[in-house]
Design a protein around this motif. Structure first.
Motif, PDB file in Angstrom:
ATOM      1  N   ALA A  46       0.864  -1.318   0.278  1.00  0.00           N
ATOM      2  CA  ALA A  46      -0.093  -0.033  -0.134  1.00  0.00           C
ATOM      3  C   ALA A  46       0.573   1.289   0.061  1.00  0.00           C
ATOM      4  O   ALA A  46       0.444   2.248  -0.690  1.00  0.00           O
ATOM      5  N   TRP A  47       2.159   0.995   0.645  1.00  0.00           N
ATOM      6  CA  TRP A  47       3.006   2.481   0.617  1.00  0.00           C
ATOM      7  C   TRP A  47       3.232   2.786  -0.947  1.00  0.00           C
ATOM      8  O   TRP A  47       3.218   3.784  -1.041  1.00  0.00           O
ATOM      9  N   LEU A  48       3.736   1.712  -1.426  1.00  0.00           N
ATOM     10  CA  LEU A  48       4.078   1.639  -2.837  1.00  0.00           C
ATOM     11  C   LEU A  48       3.130   2.279  -3.673  1.00  0.00           C
ATOM     12  O   LEU A  48       3.311   3.412  -4.638  1.00  0.00           O
ATOM     13  N   LEU A  49       2.044   1.748  -3.587  1.00  0.00           N
ATOM     14  CA  LEU A  49       0.850   2.155  -4.329  1.00  0.00           C
ATOM     15  C   LEU A  49       0.430   3.514  -4.170  1.00  0.00           C
ATOM     16  O   LEU A  49       0.164   4.307  -5.141  1.00  0.00           O
ATOM     17  N   ALA A  50       0.746   3.933  -2.850  1.00  0.00           N
ATOM     18  CA  ALA A  50       0.343   5.147  -2.421  1.00  0.00           C
ATOM     19  C   ALA A  50       1.107   6.237  -3.162  1.00  0.00           C
ATOM     20  O   ALA A  50       0.916   7.396  -3.573  1.00  0.00           O
ATOM     21  N   HIS A  51       2.613   5.778  -3.273  1.00  0.00           N
ATOM     22  CA  HIS A  51       3.342   6.583  -3.642  1.00  0.00           C
ATOM     23  C   HIS A  51       3.158   6.972  -5.219  1.00  0.00           C
ATOM     24  O   HIS A  51       3.068   8.178  -5.887  1.00  0.00           O
ATOM     25  N   ASN A  52       2.855   5.747  -6.063  1.00  0.00           N
ATOM     26  CA  ASN A  52       2.595   5.866  -7.404  1.00  0.00           C
ATOM     27  C   ASN A  52       1.176   6.805  -7.524  1.00  0.00           C
ATOM     28  O   ASN A  52       1.417   7.586  -8.517  1.00  0.00           O
ATOM     29  N   LEU A  53       0.273   6.462  -6.908  1.00  0.00           N
ATOM     30  CA  LEU A  53      -1.095   7.059  -7.050  1.00  0.00           C
ATOM     31  C   LEU A  53      -0.746   8.679  -7.010  1.00  0.00           C
ATOM     32  O   LEU A  53      -1.812   9.318  -7.886  1.00  0.00           O
ATOM     33  N   GLN A  54      -0.440   9.009  -5.965  1.00  0.00           N
ATOM     34  CA  GLN A  54      -0.043  10.577  -5.481  1.00  0.00           C
ATOM     35  C   GLN A  54       0.736  11.076  -6.823  1.00  0.00           C
ATOM     36  O   GLN A  54       0.366  12.211  -7.451  1.00  0.00           O
ATOM     37  N   LEU A  55       1.774  10.367  -7.356  1.00  0.00           N
ATOM     38  CA  LEU A  55       2.540  10.834  -8.536  1.00  0.00           C
ATOM     39  C   LEU A  55       1.642  10.972  -9.812  1.00  0.00           C
ATOM     40  O   LEU A  55       1.906  11.862 -10.688  1.00  0.00           O
ATOM     41  N   LEU A  56       0.879  10.164 -10.014  1.00  0.00           N
ATOM     42  CA  LEU A  56      -0.016   9.784 -11.137  1.00  0.00           C
ATOM     43  C   LEU A  56      -1.326  10.780 -11.012  1.00  0.00           C
ATOM     44  O   LEU A  56      -2.108  10.603 -12.049  1.00  0.00           O
ATOM     45  N   GLY A  57      -1.612  11.568  -9.973  1.00  0.00           N
ATOM     46  CA  GLY A  57      -2.650  12.438  -9.930  1.00  0.00           C
ATOM     47  C   GLY A  57      -3.858  11.769  -9.424  1.00  0.00           C
ATOM     48  O   GLY A  57      -5.116  12.105  -9.682  1.00  0.00           O
ATOM     49  N   LYS A  58      -3.738  10.620  -8.910  1.00  0.00           N
ATOM     50  CA  LYS A  58      -4.821   9.684  -8.211  1.00  0.00           C
ATOM     51  C   LYS A  58      -4.905   9.698  -6.789  1.00  0.00           C
ATOM     52  O   LYS A  58      -5.355   8.513  -6.233  1.00  0.00           O
ATOM     53  N   ALA A  59      -4.627  11.001  -6.209  1.00  0.00           N
ATOM     54  CA  ALA A  59      -4.687  10.887  -4.652  1.00  0.00           C
ATOM     55  C   ALA A  59      -5.957  10.584  -3.956  1.00  0.00           C
ATOM     56  O   ALA A  59      -5.729  10.068  -2.950  1.00  0.00           O
ATOM     57  N   ASP A  60      -7.154  10.663  -4.597  1.00  0.00           N
ATOM     58  CA  ASP A  60      -8.351  10.400  -4.098  1.00  0.00           C
ATOM     59  C   ASP A  60      -8.265   8.997  -3.730  1.00  0.00           C
ATOM     60  O   ASP A  60      -9.368   8.403  -2.871  1.00  0.00           O
TER      61      ASP A  60
ATOM     62  N   VAL B 234      -6.014   6.905  -2.589  1.00  0.00           N
ATOM     63  CA  VAL B 234      -5.115   6.448  -1.709  1.00  0.00           C
ATOM     64  C   VAL B 234      -5.811   5.857  -0.371  1.00  0.00           C
ATOM     65  O   VAL B 234      -5.529   4.904   0.115  1.00  0.00           O
ATOM     66  N   ALA B 235      -6.741   6.414  -0.102  1.00  0.00           N
ATOM     67  CA  ALA B 235      -7.365   5.948   1.476  1.00  0.00           C
ATOM     68  C   ALA B 235      -7.839   4.546   1.066  1.00  0.00           C
ATOM     69  O   ALA B 235      -8.023   3.776   1.855  1.00  0.00           O
ATOM     70  N   MET B 236      -8.688   4.500  -0.063  1.00  0.00           N
ATOM     71  CA  MET B 236      -9.072   3.122  -0.611  1.00  0.00           C
ATOM     72  C   MET B 236      -8.137   2.120  -0.396  1.00  0.00           C
ATOM     73  O   MET B 236      -8.261   1.004   0.055  1.00  0.00           O
ATOM     74  N   VAL B 237      -6.637   2.320  -1.218  1.00  0.00           N
ATOM     75  CA  VAL B 237      -5.728   1.309  -0.839  1.00  0.00           C
ATOM     76  C   VAL B 237      -5.315   1.045   0.478  1.00  0.00           C
ATOM     77  O   VAL B 237      -5.291  -0.013   0.997  1.00  0.00           O
ATOM     78  N   TRP B 238      -5.253   1.849   1.322  1.00  0.00           N
ATOM     79  CA  TRP B 238      -4.892   1.834   2.763  1.00  0.00           C
ATOM     80  C   TRP B 238      -6.028   0.741   3.447  1.00  0.00           C
ATOM     81  O   TRP B 238      -5.619  -0.038   4.093  1.00  0.00           O
ATOM     82  N   GLY B 239      -7.192   1.403   3.219  1.00  0.00           N
ATOM     83  CA  GLY B 239      -8.439   0.479   3.583  1.00  0.00           C
ATOM     84  C   GLY B 239      -8.133  -0.982   3.374  1.00  0.00           C
ATOM     85  O   GLY B 239      -8.595  -1.719   4.289  1.00  0.00           O
ATOM     86  N   VAL B 240      -8.058  -1.401   1.988  1.00  0.00           N
ATOM     87  CA  VAL B 240      -8.139  -2.713   1.655  1.00  0.00           C
ATOM     88  C   VAL B 240      -6.848  -3.427   2.158  1.00  0.00           C
ATOM     89  O   VAL B 240      -7.089  -4.448   2.665  1.00  0.00           O
ATOM     90  N   SER B 241      -5.666  -2.755   2.471  1.00  0.00           N
ATOM     91  CA  SER B 241      -4.374  -3.218   2.773  1.00  0.00           C
ATOM     92  C   SER B 241      -4.597  -3.559   4.250  1.00  0.00           C
ATOM     93  O   SER B 241      -4.267  -4.566   4.565  1.00  0.00           O
ATOM     94  N   ILE B 242      -5.216  -2.836   4.836  1.00  0.00           N
ATOM     95  CA  ILE B 242      -5.332  -2.928   6.516  1.00  0.00           C
ATOM     96  C   ILE B 242      -6.338  -3.941   6.648  1.00  0.00           C
ATOM     97  O   ILE B 242      -6.253  -4.925   7.433  1.00  0.00           O
ATOM     98  N   ALA B 243      -7.422  -4.139   5.966  1.00  0.00           N
ATOM     99  CA  ALA B 243      -8.413  -5.085   6.046  1.00  0.00           C
ATOM    100  C   ALA B 243      -7.716  -6.472   5.616  1.00  0.00           C
ATOM    101  O   ALA B 243      -8.048  -7.477   6.411  1.00  0.00           O
ATOM    102  N   LEU B 244      -6.755  -6.643   4.676  1.00  0.00           N
ATOM    103  CA  LEU B 244      -6.126  -7.838   4.475  1.00  0.00           C
ATOM    104  C   LEU B 244      -5.417  -8.418   5.646  1.00  0.00           C
ATOM    105  O   LEU B 244      -5.358  -9.533   5.743  1.00  0.00           O
ATOM    106  N   LEU B 245      -4.597  -7.405   6.049  1.00  0.00           N
ATOM    107  CA  LEU B 245      -3.786  -7.336   7.186  1.00  0.00           C
ATOM    108  C   LEU B 245      -4.549  -8.037   8.440  1.00  0.00           C
ATOM    109  O   LEU B 245      -4.241  -9.199   8.947  1.00  0.00           O
TER     110      LEU B 245
END
Length: 151
Positions: free
Chosen positions: A45-59, A61-72
């Motif tokens: 999720a950390w790497l995905l968040a990095h990419n999404l912010q640079l690609l202009g899809k920062a909206d 990022v919260a969904m990616v963190w939510g999915v990764s925390i749920a998986l863990l």
């Protein structure tokens, strides 16, 4: 006779061509998978968040963190509930596949455009290091929780 033209130590006059792009380097999908495998879905999720912010899809990022925390959390709960005879490898593979599919869904087209535009990617060794740091952090957190609650 011009002194500058006869100077053998003068740098040559040539037009330099720029081969790099002005795009920021991104992590590949393989890097996201490697970080997830080594360091839980949080590292991916950390790497995905990095990419999404640079690609202009920062909206997203919260969904990616939510999915990764749920998986863990699902994996940790299953680890405490299921008997010890149940192997852990299928759960690691499920987390890995889920994060890779999420990464492909969110940014595969943008990564292809990045590659075609001559963009560079960050090293998978760096992704592995981030995964290792997340492993150490999660292990320390779990140790602290176990010591506090004396489980």
């Amino acid at each position: 006779m011009d002194v500058q033209q006869s100077n053998p130590f003068q740098t040559p006059q040539a037009d330099l061509q720029q081969t790099t792009t002005n795009q920021a380097p991104l992590y590949s999908i393989a890097g996201v998978g490697l970080a997830t495998f080594i360091g839980t879905p949080l590292a991916g999720a950390w790497l995905l968040a990095h990419n999404l912010q640079l690609l202009g899809k920062a909206d997203r990022v919260a969904m990616v963190w939510g999915v990764s925390i749920a998986l863990l959390l699902i994996t940790l709960v299953l680890a405490f509930v299921l008997p010890e005879e149940v192997p852990a490898l299928p759960f690691a593979i499920a987390q890995l596949m889920a994060m890779i599919m999420l990464a492909k869904n969110l940014m595969e087209a943008e990564l292809k455009q990045h590659t075609e535009a001559g963009g560079v990617y960050l090293s998978n060794w760096r992704a592995a290091g981030i995964g290792l740091l997340f492993t150490l952090a999660v292990a320390a957190l779990m140790f602290a929780v176990l010591m506090i609650f004396d489980i």
